[in-house]
Design a protein around this motif. Sequence first.
Motif, PDB file in Angstrom:
ATOM      1  N   LEU A   1       0.823  -1.213   0.000  1.00 17.17           N
ATOM      2  CA  LEU A   1       0.000   0.000   0.000  1.00 17.17           C
ATOM      3  C   LEU A   1       0.853   1.258   0.000  1.00 17.17           C
ATOM      4  O   LEU A   1       0.539   2.238  -0.681  1.00 17.17           O
ATOM      5  CB  LEU A   1      -0.948  -0.009   1.200  1.00 17.17           C
ATOM      6  N   GLU A   2       1.954   1.242   0.742  1.00 16.68           N
ATOM      7  CA  GLU A   2       2.805   2.431   0.876  1.00 16.68           C
ATOM      8  C   GLU A   2       3.501   2.822  -0.426  1.00 16.68           C
ATOM      9  O   GLU A   2       4.068   3.909  -0.520  1.00 16.68           O
ATOM     10  CB  GLU A   2       3.832   2.220   1.997  1.00 16.68           C
ATOM     11  N   THR A   3       3.451   1.974  -1.453  1.00 17.07           N
ATOM     12  CA  THR A   3       4.108   2.307  -2.722  1.00 17.07           C
ATOM     13  C   THR A   3       3.220   3.156  -3.628  1.00 17.07           C
ATOM     14  O   THR A   3       3.693   3.685  -4.629  1.00 17.07           O
ATOM     15  CB  THR A   3       4.522   1.036  -3.488  1.00 17.07           C
ATOM     16  N   TYR A   4       1.951   3.302  -3.288  1.00 24.43           N
ATOM     17  CA  TYR A   4       1.023   4.071  -4.122  1.00 24.43           C
ATOM     18  C   TYR A   4       0.992   5.530  -3.684  1.00 24.43           C
ATOM     19  O   TYR A   4       1.215   5.841  -2.505  1.00 24.43           O
ATOM     20  CB  TYR A   4      -0.384   3.475  -4.033  1.00 24.43           C
ATOM     21  N   PRO A   5       0.699   6.444  -4.625  1.00 21.80           N
ATOM     22  CA  PRO A   5       0.568   7.856  -4.242  1.00 21.80           C
ATOM     23  C   PRO A   5      -0.497   8.024  -3.159  1.00 21.80           C
ATOM     24  O   PRO A   5      -1.528   7.350  -3.180  1.00 21.80           O
ATOM     25  CB  PRO A   5       0.134   8.539  -5.545  1.00 21.80           C
ATOM     26  N   CYS A   6      -0.216   8.932  -2.225  1.00 20.97           N
ATOM     27  CA  CYS A   6      -1.121   9.137  -1.098  1.00 20.97           C
ATOM     28  C   CYS A   6      -1.416  10.633  -0.942  1.00 20.97           C
ATOM     29  O   CYS A   6      -0.505  11.462  -1.006  1.00 20.97           O
ATOM     30  CB  CYS A   6      -0.492   8.593   0.177  1.00 20.97           C
ATOM     31  N   LEU A   7      -2.674  10.950  -0.753  1.00 22.38           N
ATOM     32  CA  LEU A   7      -3.115  12.324  -0.504  1.00 22.38           C
ATOM     33  C   LEU A   7      -3.626  12.419   0.926  1.00 22.38           C
ATOM     34  O   LEU A   7      -4.316  11.506   1.399  1.00 22.38           O
ATOM     35  CB  LEU A   7      -4.251  12.704  -1.459  1.00 22.38           C
ATOM     36  N   LEU A   8      -3.323  13.513   1.598  1.00 18.09           N
ATOM     37  CA  LEU A   8      -3.882  13.794   2.918  1.00 18.09           C
ATOM     38  C   LEU A   8      -5.074  14.719   2.705  1.00 18.09           C
ATOM     39  O   LEU A   8      -4.916  15.805   2.154  1.00 18.09           O
ATOM     40  CB  LEU A   8      -2.839  14.436   3.825  1.00 18.09           C
ATOM     41  N   ILE A   9      -6.261  14.268   3.125  1.00 17.71           N
ATOM     42  CA  ILE A   9      -7.491  14.990   2.831  1.00 17.71           C
ATOM     43  C   ILE A   9      -8.204  15.370   4.120  1.00 17.71           C
ATOM     44  O   ILE A   9      -8.331  14.552   5.034  1.00 17.71           O
ATOM     45  CB  ILE A   9      -8.420  14.136   1.943  1.00 17.71           C
ATOM     46  N   GLU A  10      -8.669  16.611   4.154  1.00 15.64           N
ATOM     47  CA  GLU A  10      -9.533  17.101   5.220  1.00 15.64           C
ATOM     48  C   GLU A  10     -10.739  17.729   4.537  1.00 15.64           C
ATOM     49  O   GLU A  10     -10.574  18.537   3.628  1.00 15.64           O
ATOM     50  CB  GLU A  10      -8.787  18.144   6.044  1.00 15.64           C
TER      51      GLU A  10
ATOM     52  N   ARG B   1     -19.185  21.285   0.483  1.00 14.87           N
ATOM     53  CA  ARG B   1     -18.045  21.040   1.351  1.00 14.87           C
ATOM     54  C   ARG B   1     -16.841  21.816   0.856  1.00 14.87           C
ATOM     55  O   ARG B   1     -16.768  22.212  -0.309  1.00 14.87           O
ATOM     56  CB  ARG B   1     -17.711  19.547   1.412  1.00 14.87           C
ATOM     57  N   VAL B   2     -15.880  21.994   1.768  1.00 10.60           N
ATOM     58  CA  VAL B   2     -14.568  22.504   1.386  1.00 10.60           C
ATOM     59  C   VAL B   2     -13.565  21.407   1.697  1.00 10.60           C
ATOM     60  O   VAL B   2     -13.741  20.636   2.642  1.00 10.60           O
ATOM     61  CB  VAL B   2     -14.211  23.835   2.094  1.00 10.60           C
ATOM     62  N   ARG B   3     -12.533  21.329   0.866  1.00  9.79           N
ATOM     63  CA  ARG B   3     -11.551  20.248   1.002  1.00  9.79           C
ATOM     64  C   ARG B   3     -10.141  20.789   0.869  1.00  9.79           C
ATOM     65  O   ARG B   3      -9.864  21.605  -0.005  1.00  9.79           O
ATOM     66  CB  ARG B   3     -11.774  19.201  -0.092  1.00  9.79           C
ATOM     67  N   ARG B   4      -9.279  20.287   1.770  1.00 12.66           N
ATOM     68  CA  ARG B   4      -7.839  20.449   1.618  1.00 12.66           C
ATOM     69  C   ARG B   4      -7.317  19.089   1.203  1.00 12.66           C
ATOM     70  O   ARG B   4      -7.568  18.079   1.854  1.00 12.66           O
ATOM     71  CB  ARG B   4      -7.169  20.867   2.936  1.00 12.66           C
ATOM     72  N   GLN B   5      -6.610  19.072   0.091  1.00  9.13           N
ATOM     73  CA  GLN B   5      -6.031  17.834  -0.438  1.00  9.13           C
ATOM     74  C   GLN B   5      -4.551  18.103  -0.628  1.00  9.13           C
ATOM     75  O   GLN B   5      -4.171  18.762  -1.590  1.00  9.13           O
ATOM     76  CB  GLN B   5      -6.722  17.497  -1.759  1.00  9.13           C
ATOM     77  N   ASN B   6      -3.733  17.656   0.343  1.00  8.82           N
ATOM     78  CA  ASN B   6      -2.337  18.080   0.453  1.00  8.82           C
ATOM     79  C   ASN B   6      -2.336  19.609   0.545  1.00  8.82           C
ATOM     80  O   ASN B   6      -2.874  20.143   1.495  1.00  8.82           O
ATOM     81  CB  ASN B   6      -1.474  17.524  -0.660  1.00  8.82           C
TER      82      ASN B   6
END
Length: 143
Positions: free
Chosen positions: A16-25, A36-41
């Motif tokens: 799983l850790e080899t795939y691109p990852c986004l941090l989303i709020e 909604r409002v979103r922060r994605q990275n």
Amino acid sequence: MEIERKFLIKALPENLETYPCLLIEQAYLCTDPVVRVRRQNEDYYMTYKGRGLMVREEYNLPLNREAYLHLKAKADGRTITKKRYCIPQDALTIELDVFSSPEGLIMAEVEFPTEEAALAFTPPDWFGEDVTDDSRYHNSNMI
């Protein structure tokens, strides 16, 4: 227009850790309709989603950080956070969401170009129950 199916997960895919990852709020200003409002990275958006389960209207507008923070404050804490892993699957992308809030939920979403493609999709073995038609699994209902 968004055409999407959602699935619970039986087991996490290998590496799983080899795939691109986004941090989303995501902070919800309204849930009917969804606004909604979103922060994605370090990218920021405001999204409107119409009614529907597998197929519904969706519009995204870019925001700057200041506008995001201003609008997020209006959500009164109605916020979810998650890590999204983007996993290629043939010509599609599996968006695997590992939620911090609500804690412990892991779910996959797959977007499709047509309803026919969505209905013809065969999920990989590591997918669990199809929850597309269960509105409890809309992110806006998890706050």
